[in-house]
Design a protein around this motif. Structure first.
Motif, PDB file in Angstrom:
ATOM      1  N   ASP A   3      19.521  41.528  47.368  1.00  0.00           N
ATOM      2  CA  ASP A   3      19.555  42.460  48.496  1.00  0.00           C
ATOM      3  C   ASP A   3      19.419  43.906  48.017  1.00  0.00           C
ATOM      4  OD1 ASP A   3      19.953  42.747  51.401  1.00  0.00           O
ATOM      5  OD2 ASP A   3      21.766  43.817  50.820  1.00  0.00           O
ATOM      6  N   ASN A   4      19.946  44.194  46.812  1.00  0.00           N
ATOM      7  CA  ASN A   4      19.819  45.546  46.254  1.00  0.00           C
ATOM      8  C   ASN A   4      18.360  45.945  46.097  1.00  0.00           C
ATOM      9  OD1 ASN A   4      22.564  45.527  46.097  1.00  0.00           O
ATOM     10  ND2 ASN A   4      22.694  45.691  43.879  1.00  0.00           N
ATOM     11  N   PHE A   5      17.551  45.014  45.578  1.00  0.00           N
ATOM     12  CA  PHE A   5      16.143  45.307  45.362  1.00  0.00           C
ATOM     13  C   PHE A   5      15.390  45.428  46.683  1.00  0.00           C
ATOM     14  CE2 PHE A   5      16.821  43.822  40.955  1.00  0.00           C
ATOM     15  CZ  PHE A   5      16.153  44.847  40.291  1.00  0.00           C
ATOM     16  N   ILE A   6      15.782  44.651  47.686  1.00  0.00           N
ATOM     17  CA  ILE A   6      15.137  44.757  48.993  1.00  0.00           C
ATOM     18  C   ILE A   6      15.410  46.128  49.597  1.00  0.00           C
ATOM     19  CG2 ILE A   6      15.060  43.846  51.348  1.00  0.00           C
ATOM     20  CD1 ILE A   6      15.719  41.099  50.223  1.00  0.00           C
ATOM     21  N   HIS A   7      16.666  46.592  49.479  1.00  0.00           N
ATOM     22  CA  HIS A   7      16.998  47.931  49.957  1.00  0.00           C
ATOM     23  C   HIS A   7      16.209  48.983  49.181  1.00  0.00           C
ATOM     24  CE1 HIS A   7      20.165  47.616  52.974  1.00  0.00           C
ATOM     25  NE2 HIS A   7      20.667  46.599  52.302  1.00  0.00           N
ATOM     26  N   ALA A   8      16.087  48.791  47.855  1.00  0.00           N
ATOM     27  CA  ALA A   8      15.358  49.747  47.023  1.00  0.00           C
ATOM     28  C   ALA A   8      13.882  49.798  47.409  1.00  0.00           C
ATOM     29  CB  ALA A   8      15.502  49.376  45.548  1.00  0.00           C
ATOM     30  N   LEU A   9      13.264  48.643  47.597  1.00  0.00           N
ATOM     31  CA  LEU A   9      11.844  48.581  47.957  1.00  0.00           C
ATOM     32  C   LEU A   9      11.587  49.192  49.333  1.00  0.00           C
ATOM     33  CD1 LEU A   9      10.830  45.020  46.684  1.00  0.00           C
ATOM     34  CD2 LEU A   9      10.106  47.226  45.749  1.00  0.00           C
ATOM     35  N   SER A  10      12.442  48.864  50.292  1.00  0.00           N
ATOM     36  CA  SER A  10      12.252  49.412  51.635  1.00  0.00           C
ATOM     37  C   SER A  10      12.522  50.916  51.651  1.00  0.00           C
ATOM     38  CB  SER A  10      13.157  48.696  52.645  1.00  0.00           C
ATOM     39  OG  SER A  10      14.520  48.774  52.266  1.00  0.00           O
ATOM     40  N   GLY A  11      13.490  51.374  50.842  1.00  0.00           N
ATOM     41  CA  GLY A  11      13.747  52.809  50.730  1.00  0.00           C
ATOM     42  C   GLY A  11      12.586  53.539  50.090  1.00  0.00           C
ATOM     43  N   ALA A  12      11.992  52.927  49.062  1.00  0.00           N
ATOM     44  CA  ALA A  12      10.838  53.529  48.395  1.00  0.00           C
ATOM     45  C   ALA A  12       9.649  53.628  49.348  1.00  0.00           C
ATOM     46  CB  ALA A  12      10.458  52.713  47.165  1.00  0.00           C
ATOM     47  N   GLY A  13       9.419  52.569  50.107  1.00  0.00           N
ATOM     48  CA  GLY A  13       8.317  52.581  51.076  1.00  0.00           C
ATOM     49  C   GLY A  13       8.524  53.619  52.153  1.00  0.00           C
ATOM     50  N   LYS A 277      12.593  52.826  56.882  1.00  0.00           N
ATOM     51  CA  LYS A 277      13.339  52.033  55.904  1.00  0.00           C
ATOM     52  C   LYS A 277      13.987  50.828  56.565  1.00  0.00           C
ATOM     53  CE  LYS A 277      17.072  50.898  53.299  1.00  0.00           C
ATOM     54  NZ  LYS A 277      18.327  50.206  53.674  1.00  0.00           N
ATOM     55  N   GLU A 278      14.617  51.043  57.715  1.00  0.00           N
ATOM     56  CA  GLU A 278      15.256  49.926  58.412  1.00  0.00           C
ATOM     57  C   GLU A 278      14.222  48.888  58.849  1.00  0.00           C
ATOM     58  OE1 GLU A 278      18.442  49.287  58.723  1.00  0.00           O
ATOM     59  OE2 GLU A 278      18.971  51.108  57.627  1.00  0.00           O
ATOM     60  N   SER A 279      13.065  49.354  59.317  1.00  0.00           N
ATOM     61  CA  SER A 279      12.009  48.429  59.736  1.00  0.00           C
ATOM     62  C   SER A 279      11.465  47.660  58.544  1.00  0.00           C
ATOM     63  CB  SER A 279      10.872  49.199  60.425  1.00  0.00           C
ATOM     64  OG  SER A 279      11.334  49.826  61.605  1.00  0.00           O
ATOM     65  N   LEU A 280      11.222  48.373  57.430  1.00  0.00           N
ATOM     66  CA  LEU A 280      10.706  47.722  56.230  1.00  0.00           C
ATOM     67  C   LEU A 280      11.726  46.745  55.646  1.00  0.00           C
ATOM     68  CD1 LEU A 280       8.971  50.756  54.462  1.00  0.00           C
ATOM     69  CD2 LEU A 280       7.845  48.755  55.453  1.00  0.00           C
ATOM     70  N   TYR A 281      12.999  47.104  55.736  1.00  0.00           N
ATOM     71  CA  TYR A 281      14.039  46.211  55.228  1.00  0.00           C
ATOM     72  C   TYR A 281      14.051  44.885  56.006  1.00  0.00           C
ATOM     73  CZ  TYR A 281      18.644  44.293  54.179  1.00  0.00           C
ATOM     74  OH  TYR A 281      19.666  43.454  53.817  1.00  0.00           O
ATOM     75  N   LYS A 282      14.022  44.985  57.344  1.00  0.00           N
ATOM     76  CA  LYS A 282      14.025  43.775  58.163  1.00  0.00           C
ATOM     77  C   LYS A 282      12.768  42.940  57.919  1.00  0.00           C
ATOM     78  CE  LYS A 282      16.752  46.025  61.796  1.00  0.00           C
ATOM     79  NZ  LYS A 282      16.726  46.588  63.173  1.00  0.00           N
ATOM     80  N   LEU A 283      11.623  43.633  57.780  1.00  0.00           N
ATOM     81  CA  LEU A 283      10.364  42.937  57.527  1.00  0.00           C
ATOM     82  C   LEU A 283      10.393  42.237  56.171  1.00  0.00           C
ATOM     83  CD1 LEU A 283       7.417  42.319  58.331  1.00  0.00           C
ATOM     84  CD2 LEU A 283       6.769  44.491  57.268  1.00  0.00           C
ATOM     85  N   THR A 284      10.926  42.920  55.155  1.00  0.00           N
ATOM     86  CA  THR A 284      10.992  42.341  53.818  1.00  0.00           C
ATOM     87  C   THR A 284      11.927  41.145  53.776  1.00  0.00           C
ATOM     88  OG1 THR A 284      10.597  44.542  52.869  1.00  0.00           O
ATOM     89  CG2 THR A 284      11.406  42.837  51.377  1.00  0.00           C
ATOM     90  N   VAL A 285      13.065  41.239  54.455  1.00  0.00           N
ATOM     91  CA  VAL A 285      14.008  40.122  54.515  1.00  0.00           C
ATOM     92  C   VAL A 285      13.361  38.904  55.152  1.00  0.00           C
ATOM     93  CG1 VAL A 285      16.137  39.282  55.591  1.00  0.00           C
ATOM     94  CG2 VAL A 285      16.098  41.527  54.483  1.00  0.00           C
ATOM     95  N   ARG A 286      12.636  39.132  56.261  1.00  0.00           N
ATOM     96  CA  ARG A 286      11.957  38.013  56.927  1.00  0.00           C
ATOM     97  C   ARG A 286      10.896  37.412  56.021  1.00  0.00           C
ATOM     98  NH1 ARG A 286      12.248  41.296  61.753  1.00  0.00           N
ATOM     99  NH2 ARG A 286      10.094  41.996  61.443  1.00  0.00           N
ATOM    100  N   LEU A 287      10.172  38.271  55.302  1.00  0.00           N
ATOM    101  CA  LEU A 287       9.121  37.786  54.413  1.00  0.00           C
ATOM    102  C   LEU A 287       9.709  36.975  53.257  1.00  0.00           C
ATOM    103  CD1 LEU A 287       6.119  37.779  53.639  1.00  0.00           C
ATOM    104  CD2 LEU A 287       6.513  39.927  52.410  1.00  0.00           C
ATOM    105  N   VAL A 288      10.780  37.484  52.656  1.00  0.00           N
ATOM    106  CA  VAL A 288      11.428  36.782  51.548  1.00  0.00           C
ATOM    107  C   VAL A 288      12.006  35.454  52.022  1.00  0.00           C
ATOM    108  CG1 VAL A 288      13.385  36.845  49.944  1.00  0.00           C
ATOM    109  CG2 VAL A 288      11.934  38.863  50.224  1.00  0.00           C
TER     110      VAL A 288
END
Length: 300
Positions: A3-13, A277-288
């Motif tokens: 989850d840390n990396f998902i937050h990091a990736l979505s924050g970076a995006g 960031k919140e949108s990318l986080y939710k999208l990344t979680v669904r993708l993973v």
């Protein structure tokens, strides 16, 4: 993927997107922060004057000088910050009886994440400040790339010069601390009444960043002054010397040069960042989750 990396990736995006959209405002603010004496060939009286003169002399592209390093810097900064903030947050929650951080815990997590971000990303911002504010009397002359500027800095001033301005940068850890503490506490309050959407995150991000930037702006200006070349201004090696030099040469108002465009840029960047960031986080979680489910599904 943790989850840390998902937050990091979505924050970076989110950081990359928000910086690209608001970069002209940051460019103008940086130029106003570091402009020197009245003998400069490009002397700006304010934000609007800077916009007009840059576009008239260099074209619209001048507003995006240094955008590559700024987008990279904001992406890395937010990625690093979110990674260490989530790391700290989870550590606190393991020993807490609550599901949310209190104010003190938010401050400590933000301080740790902010310090790590400042140390890791300072070289990127030194390069960006140099590229964005470098003067050229010839509007047709090719611009120095971020990579070329990086090489020049190391060659001419030494590797550790990439950490010029690190002292005010570490003091500015208070900026994201204020920002994220206000954001987290407001988010926790509003989540008790309803589910938050993109507009909510946009507004909460705007309010939190407005407060943080207004309080810490003099340190932002001094950091920019310390990051430019010594030959372009009277050099100083401490934050206190920076305050003295600016006040003696420009007055107290000099500590707030370019604050209008910086406030607008910071607020818009933070608002867009939190929303995306919140949108990318939710999208990344669904993708993973989808990929994990596909891998776990037996094949016949």
């Amino acid at each position: 993927m943790s989850d840390n990396f998902i937050h990091a990736l979505s924050g970076a995006g989110g950081g990359a997107i928000s910086m690209f959209l608001t970069y002209p405002l940051l460019n103008i603010s940086s130029r106003l922060q570091v402009q020197g004496s009245t003998e400069d060939t490009e002397k700006f009286s304010g934000n609007v004057d800077a916009f007009k003169k840059l576009i008239d002399k260099h074209g619209f592209a001048a507003l995006y000088y240094g955008v590559e390093s700024a987008v990279l810097g904001n992406a890395v900064s937010n990625g690093v910050y979110y990674f260490f903030f989530e790391f700290s947050r989870k550590a606190f929650l393991k020993v807490s009886t609550s599901n949310n951080l209190n104010t003190v815990e938010s401050l400590l997590a933000g301080a740790f994440a902010g310090a790590m971000t400042a140390i890791i990303t300072n070289p990127i911002w030194v390069v960006n400040t140099r590229v964005a504010t470098k003067k050229s009397d010839d509007p047709k002359a090719p611009r120095t790339s971020a990579l070329a500027e990086l090489r020049n800095i190391i060659k001419q001033e030494g590797f550790f010069s990439l950490w010029r301005g690190i002292k005010p940068a570490l003091i500015l850890v208070i900026n994201p601390i204020i920002q994220y503490t206000i954001f987290e506490q407001l988010k926790n309050e509003f989540q008790q009444f309803r589910i938050l959407g993109n507009l909510d995150y946009f507004l909460l991000g705007a309010v939190s960043k407005l407060a943080a930037t207004a309080v810490t702006y003099p340190y932002i200006l001094i950091k920019a002054q310390m990051q430019i070349k010594k030959s372009e201004q009277e050099d100083f090696n401490s934050v206190l010397d920076g305050f003295r030099w600016i006040i003696s040469s420009k007055g107290v108002g000099g500590l707030y040069s370019g604050i209008e465009s910086r406030l607008l840029q910071s607020v818009l960047t933070a608002a867009i960042l939190f929303m995306t960031k919140e949108s990318l986080y939710k999208l990344t979680v669904r993708l993973v989750t989808f990929i994990a489910a596909k891998r776990a599904k037996p094949s016949y």
